[in-house]
Structure formats: C-alpha cells, structure tokens
Design a protein around this motif. Sequence first.
Motif, PDB file in Angstrom:
ATOM      1  N   THR A   1       0.825  -1.209   0.000  1.00  0.00           N
ATOM      2  CA  THR A   1       0.000   0.000   0.000  1.00  0.00           C
ATOM      3  C   THR A   1       0.861   1.262   0.000  1.00  0.00           C
ATOM      4  O   THR A   1       0.534   2.259  -0.649  1.00  0.00           O
ATOM      5  CB  THR A   1      -0.944   0.014   1.211  1.00  0.00           C
ATOM      6  N   ASP A   2       1.997   1.211   0.694  1.00  0.00           N
ATOM      7  CA  ASP A   2       2.906   2.356   0.684  1.00  0.00           C
ATOM      8  C   ASP A   2       3.590   2.486  -0.669  1.00  0.00           C
ATOM      9  O   ASP A   2       3.667   3.588  -1.244  1.00  0.00           O
ATOM     10  CB  ASP A   2       3.955   2.190   1.787  1.00  0.00           C
ATOM     11  N   GLN A   3       4.076   1.378  -1.197  1.00  0.00           N
ATOM     12  CA  GLN A   3       4.751   1.395  -2.489  1.00  0.00           C
ATOM     13  C   GLN A   3       3.822   1.898  -3.589  1.00  0.00           C
ATOM     14  O   GLN A   3       4.195   2.746  -4.405  1.00  0.00           O
ATOM     15  CB  GLN A   3       5.235  -0.011  -2.829  1.00  0.00           C
TER      16      GLN A   3
ATOM     17  N   SER B   1       1.003   3.711  -3.347  1.00  0.00           N
ATOM     18  CA  SER B   1       0.596   5.102  -3.190  1.00  0.00           C
ATOM     19  C   SER B   1       1.715   6.062  -3.573  1.00  0.00           C
ATOM     20  O   SER B   1       1.479   7.123  -4.160  1.00  0.00           O
ATOM     21  CB  SER B   1       0.128   5.363  -1.755  1.00  0.00           C
ATOM     22  N   GLN B   2       2.956   5.688  -3.285  1.00  0.00           N
ATOM     23  CA  GLN B   2       4.084   6.539  -3.660  1.00  0.00           C
ATOM     24  C   GLN B   2       4.315   6.524  -5.165  1.00  0.00           C
ATOM     25  O   GLN B   2       4.701   7.536  -5.754  1.00  0.00           O
ATOM     26  CB  GLN B   2       5.349   6.084  -2.926  1.00  0.00           C
ATOM     27  N   ARG B   3       4.043   5.369  -5.789  1.00  0.00           N
ATOM     28  CA  ARG B   3       4.279   5.247  -7.234  1.00  0.00           C
ATOM     29  C   ARG B   3       3.317   6.105  -8.047  1.00  0.00           C
ATOM     30  O   ARG B   3       3.632   6.500  -9.171  1.00  0.00           O
ATOM     31  CB  ARG B   3       4.138   3.774  -7.640  1.00  0.00           C
ATOM     32  N   VAL B   4       2.155   6.428  -7.495  1.00  0.00           N
ATOM     33  CA  VAL B   4       1.152   7.206  -8.243  1.00  0.00           C
ATOM     34  C   VAL B   4       0.921   8.589  -7.627  1.00  0.00           C
ATOM     35  O   VAL B   4      -0.054   9.266  -7.960  1.00  0.00           O
ATOM     36  CB  VAL B   4      -0.193   6.436  -8.333  1.00  0.00           C
ATOM     37  N   ARG B   5       1.842   9.052  -6.792  1.00  0.00           N
ATOM     38  CA  ARG B   5       1.589  10.278  -6.046  1.00  0.00           C
ATOM     39  C   ARG B   5       1.616  11.534  -6.911  1.00  0.00           C
ATOM     40  O   ARG B   5       0.977  12.538  -6.599  1.00  0.00           O
ATOM     41  CB  ARG B   5       2.578  10.424  -4.896  1.00  0.00           C
ATOM     42  N   GLY B   6       2.372  11.513  -8.024  1.00  0.00           N
ATOM     43  CA  GLY B   6       2.441  12.716  -8.843  1.00  0.00           C
ATOM     44  C   GLY B   6       3.423  12.545  -9.980  1.00  0.00           C
ATOM     45  O   GLY B   6       4.027  11.484 -10.165  1.00  0.00           O
TER      46      GLY B   6
ATOM     47  N   SER C   1       6.944  11.039  -9.634  1.00  0.00           N
ATOM     48  CA  SER C   1       7.109   9.600  -9.390  1.00  0.00           C
ATOM     49  C   SER C   1       7.145   8.792 -10.685  1.00  0.00           C
ATOM     50  O   SER C   1       7.239   7.569 -10.642  1.00  0.00           O
ATOM     51  CB  SER C   1       5.969   9.089  -8.504  1.00  0.00           C
TER      52      SER C   1
END
Length: 284
Positions: A253-255, A257-262, A265
């Motif tokens: 879930t962390d990986q 969310s970070q991959r699609v944050r903006g 990324s």
Amino acid sequence: MSEAGLAYPRVDETDRRGSRLFDRYRQDLDLNTAWNETLDTLLAHRSVRAYTSDPVPEGTIELAVAAAQSAASSSNLQPWSVVAVEDPARKARLAALAGNQKQILQAPLFLLWIVDHHRLSRIGERAGTPADALHYLESFLLGALDTSLAAQSAVVALESIGLGTCYIGGIRNQPAEVAAELGLPPQSFALFGLTIGVPDPAAPASVKPRLPQDAVLFRETYGQAAAPSALAAYDRRLRDFQREQAMTERDWTDQASQRVRGAESLAGRDVLRDVLHGLGFQLK
C-alpha cells in the motif's frame, strides 16, 4: 476420463494446483478445477533478473514471434513489431537509457516491443488511402493493447520451454533516445523491453504474491473496494516474501501510493505525450 467425458485431475495434479495457487496468493484458494501444463506455466510466472551466460537455444526468437503472432489482434491490424537485440554494446546503451537495469546487460537476448503505426501508414500511402485514423488516441491504445497481448503470449511460450523473462518498462524513460538507438521510423514507439535467458540457479526467482481475488474480482457490477483489513493482510504476505528474498521490506500500500503520487514519481515519463507527438503520434 469420466462417463461424461470430463477429465478430473489426478492426486498429483491436485497437489500441484494447490501449491501453485498458494504460491500466488500465500493463502489457500479452494479451486476445484482440472489442471494442465499451460495453467502450471501461467501460475508459476515470476520475473527473472539473473541469467546464466548460456545463449538462448537456436530458434528462440522465431518461436517467440510465432507465439506473439498467435495472440488476438484487433481487426487483424497487427500494429506491432519487435526488435531483437543481442549485441552487448547496444544492450549496454539501452540499459543506460532504461535506468541501468543489470538484467539487460546479463540477458543474452533483449526484445523491444514496438507499437508500429509506420507500417500501416506506408500501406495507406501505397494504396493512395489516407491513414488519418492512426492519429487518434484510440488507435494508439489499440496498438499498445495488441503489442502487450503479443508480448505476453511470447512470455508464456518462452517460460514453457524453461527460459526466464523480465519486462522492462524503464525503456519508456527516454523513448526518443531509444527510438534513435533502434533506428525506429516515425509513428513507432518502444512500449517496453523483455529480457530473455536461462535462469541462474544460483539466484532463483520466486513467485511474487498478488492481491487477494476479492480485491480485484467483482460479479456483475463493480463492488466495494478491498477492505483495509484485506490490504493489511496482503501487506504482511508481501513483506514475508520480501524477507525470504532478502529484499527491502515495504508495504504494498505504501509502495503503490508513492508510485502514483504525482508527476515526480513517473521517472521522466510525465512528458511522454509530448515525446510521442515528436515521434509522429498525434493522439487526437
């Protein structure tokens, strides 16, 4: 064979089915269906990033292409091509463009899968027929879909004969430079790469667990998103896998969310639309 003509799995097939499904989900999945070698190959898929120095068997490229051309193609347009790269120097240059992924250097064969509208455009020119439909987003999407279907069929074929593969999305990090390296004509684009080789037994790859089916499977209409508890359970299973593989432990879930944050990324791919325009894709 039963009187109804249906083949039921033998005990060893049942055990193998259960083992493959458990590896894929890290939990039991009660699936009482027949089993065969095709299913075994599909569920045993793993990304192989370490290869021996052995060359691939003669005919491997042609077999991969034959399997790829056996995939479905929308309107039989076949809007893709593939570039086979074996030259170490060219692989090194492509690896640098794709984020310095070592498996590109190590694999004896690197296939570049190309969305190819150039061929269709030239056919239109020779026939005196405009190919204006190629300039629309739908046509690019069709090309990407057909290319992906073709590549996945090739992957299944290659894995069925004991070879390992790994998709390389990093080939889109610098698509204009990749196009120049491969000598691609206008209206063609390297969608991804695929490393191919004999898996190194000293660095075996394992099956990575996926989300539970209730997170991705809905009946009739789209249902509720996966419950937080289900995602937390998947985070734990993935961490177990990472620990076994001596990988850095990180929740999915962390990986994700970070991959699609903006845009930051996307490893430079946030400008992909502009680059595609430069390569001849109008994307209307």
